[in-house]
Design a protein around this motif. Structure first.
Motif, PDB file in Angstrom:
ATOM      1  N   LYS A 218      57.176  48.915  15.021  1.00 56.64           N
ATOM      2  CA  LYS A 218      57.657  50.294  14.887  1.00 56.64           C
ATOM      3  C   LYS A 218      56.912  51.226  15.837  1.00 56.64           C
ATOM      4  CE  LYS A 218      58.215  54.006  11.477  1.00 56.64           C
ATOM      5  NZ  LYS A 218      58.008  54.384  10.047  1.00 56.64           N
ATOM      6  N   LYS A 219      55.586  51.111  15.883  1.00 55.39           N
ATOM      7  CA  LYS A 219      54.793  51.962  16.771  1.00 55.39           C
ATOM      8  C   LYS A 219      55.154  51.717  18.230  1.00 55.39           C
ATOM      9  CE  LYS A 219      50.628  50.910  15.332  1.00 55.39           C
ATOM     10  NZ  LYS A 219      49.135  50.932  15.328  1.00 55.39           N
ATOM     11  N   PHE A 220      55.291  50.457  18.582  1.00 51.79           N
ATOM     12  CA  PHE A 220      55.600  50.103  19.970  1.00 51.79           C
ATOM     13  C   PHE A 220      56.961  50.670  20.373  1.00 51.79           C
ATOM     14  CE2 PHE A 220      56.951  47.484  23.498  1.00 51.79           C
ATOM     15  CZ  PHE A 220      55.782  47.228  24.202  1.00 51.79           C
ATOM     16  N   ASN A 221      57.945  50.509  19.529  1.00 52.48           N
ATOM     17  CA  ASN A 221      59.284  51.013  19.850  1.00 52.48           C
ATOM     18  C   ASN A 221      59.309  52.526  19.969  1.00 52.48           C
ATOM     19  OD1 ASN A 221      60.599  48.522  20.030  1.00 52.48           O
ATOM     20  ND2 ASN A 221      60.935  48.418  17.819  1.00 52.48           N
ATOM     21  N   ASN A 222      58.618  53.210  19.086  1.00 56.01           N
ATOM     22  CA  ASN A 222      58.577  54.677  19.159  1.00 56.01           C
ATOM     23  C   ASN A 222      57.915  55.137  20.449  1.00 56.01           C
ATOM     24  OD1 ASN A 222      59.816  54.944  16.672  1.00 56.01           O
ATOM     25  ND2 ASN A 222      57.911  55.231  15.540  1.00 56.01           N
ATOM     26  N   THR A 223      56.802  54.492  20.798  1.00 59.57           N
ATOM     27  CA  THR A 223      56.057  54.887  21.991  1.00 59.57           C
ATOM     28  C   THR A 223      56.867  54.666  23.254  1.00 59.57           C
ATOM     29  OG1 THR A 223      53.918  54.434  20.970  1.00 59.57           O
ATOM     30  CG2 THR A 223      53.994  54.406  23.364  1.00 59.57           C
TER      31      THR A 223
END
Length: 519
Positions: free
Chosen positions: A383-388
């Motif tokens: 989730k963090k990677f996709n948002n970033t």
């Protein structure tokens, strides 16, 4: 029971695959007995694109971190020093043989505009008539004189003026391969992937190859290029095209020799605008990489090749061109299940600002820093990677579009269409509307992961002649004396640098002959 992530499998080589392998191997310390294993599977039948020859200064940190000697890198990869990019004829067509140009340097000396912004004082006429890029950065003047960013006595990877490199992408991949296998503990398998196998929970369990059999893994890195064999074809993550924003969908490229062994090596990329696209001109040690990126909706291949040959001149008369189809856009997700896409598998935006390798580095660094050692931790990291990276790619699209949509060129339909508000993202239109009356400031760039910072926008906006009317806002910028003092400091430093720095070619020749000191 925890399900450990012990085996990382990278599918695809080239710059994306081998940079991923090198950074992960070093950051995760895979030579330690309790660390992960990394295997890279590379097809012997698919050549790498080998065109992207521009980098950002972050590459110096990467090369240092993975343990590559700078002298070896410069020598083996035919690398030269890059200090920015010159943009020719982006705001005006040539008049009476005279071209317009501005420079986007890699750093603004003495200050960052985030701390003190010279732009409003320049706009108000308080700092003279010097072009903004030359006013704000010594590097603009130094680089355009063909000077190097350091001295032979400057230690490896250290800089007097911030720098990155132009490099031979095929040689770079070769160097990384050797380094990863011989020194970092990466297992290299040369084979074609014939099938991707999924487990009952939808994760990738293994890849089947034609030579090496079944290769099992816990985390898969998709570096298979625009094919996106894992994330796209197997896991079905869709591609979001941006052809309605960025029109260039084709490139022609070739390698052009210098007239002599002593010909100057440009210290910057030269990007020249044409009727339906732009040419890049990148100087390496023994040749130039030259290409034309264009919109097939606004010209054809025959006309495009003529533009490229006219630009390159007699030295390219008998050289065959290579055609490259560009599929511009990015994935709806970059990490799905136990698969992460890096490089062209994840996204591709035309190489105008040479951001591709930087975004590879950024992606792999985040994977390493947030590496999930068990499957239970993966959804949050995903989730963090996709948002970033959704933010990073959206911001990249905005910045590339900026170069086109604020142009005052209307000499061809290509430029008319590029300036049509319908092709400009709402996020960029909002900023441009505000910047008509207030120069960009740090408050416009409030996310740590934005790839293009305030200074980059200032150099492009005011290099292109963007109009900001400060008539009703001058009282908000009272520090005229401080601005003039900073200009004087920059002018003084520029004079010192011009008197001391060698030419780009002279420094490269000395490095190859004498080496450089290590820290």
């Amino acid at each position: 029971m925890k399900k450990r992530i012990n085996d990382v499998v990278i599918v695809g080589g080239g710059t994306a695959g081998w940079l991923s392998a090198a950074l992960l191997a070093k950051k995760l310390n895979i030579l330690a007995p309790d660390s992960v294993n990394i295997t890279l599977v590379e097809s012997p039948d698919i050549p790498i694109m080998g065109v992207g020859e521009g980098t950002w200064p972050t590459i110096r940190t990467t090369l240092q971190e993975i343990g590559i000697d700078e002298v070896e890198f410069i020598t083996f990869c035919e690398a030269s020093f890059k200090q920015g990019a010159e943009f020719v004829n982006w705001s005006n067509t040539p008049t009476n043989g005279q071209s317009s140009s501005y420079f986007h340097p890699l750093n603004a000396v003495f200050h960052a505009s985030y701390d003190f912004n010279l732009a409003p004082y320049w706009l108000a006429g308080e700092l003279g008539e010097m072009p903004y890029d030359q006013l704000a950065a010594s590097q603009s003047r130094v680089s355009q004189l063909g000077l190097a960013p350091k001295l032979i006595t400057t230690p490896q990877y250290q800089a007097i003026q911030n720098y990155s490199y132009h490099l031979n992408a095929n040689k770079f991949a070769e160097l990384l391969t050797k380094h990863c296998v011989e020194k970092l503990g990466v297992k290299h398998i040369s084979a074609n992937v014939t099938q991707v196998n999924l487990s009952v929970d939808g994760n990738i369990s293994s890849v089947l190859t034609d030579i090496a059999g079944d290769i099992k893994g816990d985390l898969f890195i998709d570096c298979s290029g625009s094919k996106a064999l894992l994330l796209g074809e197997t896991l079905g993550v869709k591609w979001k095209g941006i052809s309605d924003i960025i029109f260039n969908d084709t490139a022609l490229a070739f390698q052009v020799p210098y007239q002599s062994d002593t010909s100057p090596i440009a210290s910057n990329t030269i990007a020249t605008a044409h009727d339906a696209g732009w040419t890049w001109d990148i100087g390496l040690q023994t040749r130039r990489g030259v290409g034309y990126v264009y919109s097939s909706q606004h010209t054809n291949d025959v006309e495009a090749e003529q533009v490229l040959r006219n630009y390159a001149g007699k030295m390219a008369e008998d050289i065959d061109v290579r055609k490259i189809n560009l599929n511009l856009g990015y994935r709806e997700k970059f990490w799905h299940k136990n698969c992460v896409a890096i490089g062209m598998s994840a996204a591709f935006i035309e190489p105008l600002e040479a951001s591709a390798i930087f975004l590879i580095e950024a992606g792999v660094n985040m994977i390493a820093d947030q590496f999930p050692r068990d499957f239970a931790a993966m959804p949050y990291v995903e989730k963090k990677f996709n948002n970033t990276f959704s933010l990073r790619w959206q911001k990249s699209v905005d910045f590339i579009k900026l170069h086109y949509c604020i142009s005052n060129r209307r000499d061809t339909q290509y430029w008319v269409d590029n300036c049509d508000p319908k092709s400009i993202p709402d996020s960029l239109q909002e900023k441009l509307a505000h910047w008509q009356y207030h120069p960009p400031s740090k408050h416009d760039f409030d996310n740590a992961f934005e790839p293009f910072v305030l200074d980059s926008y200032l150099f492009v906006l005011y290099g292109m002649g963007f109009k900001t009317n400060l008539a009703d806002n001058l009282s908000a910028f009272p520090h005229v004396a401080q601005a003039k003092m900073k200009k004087q400091q920059i002018d003084k430093l520029t004079e010192q640098l011009i008197s001391q720095l060698p030419s780009n070619r002279d420094l490269i020749d000395k490095i190859k002959q004498y080496g450089m000191a290590k820290l």
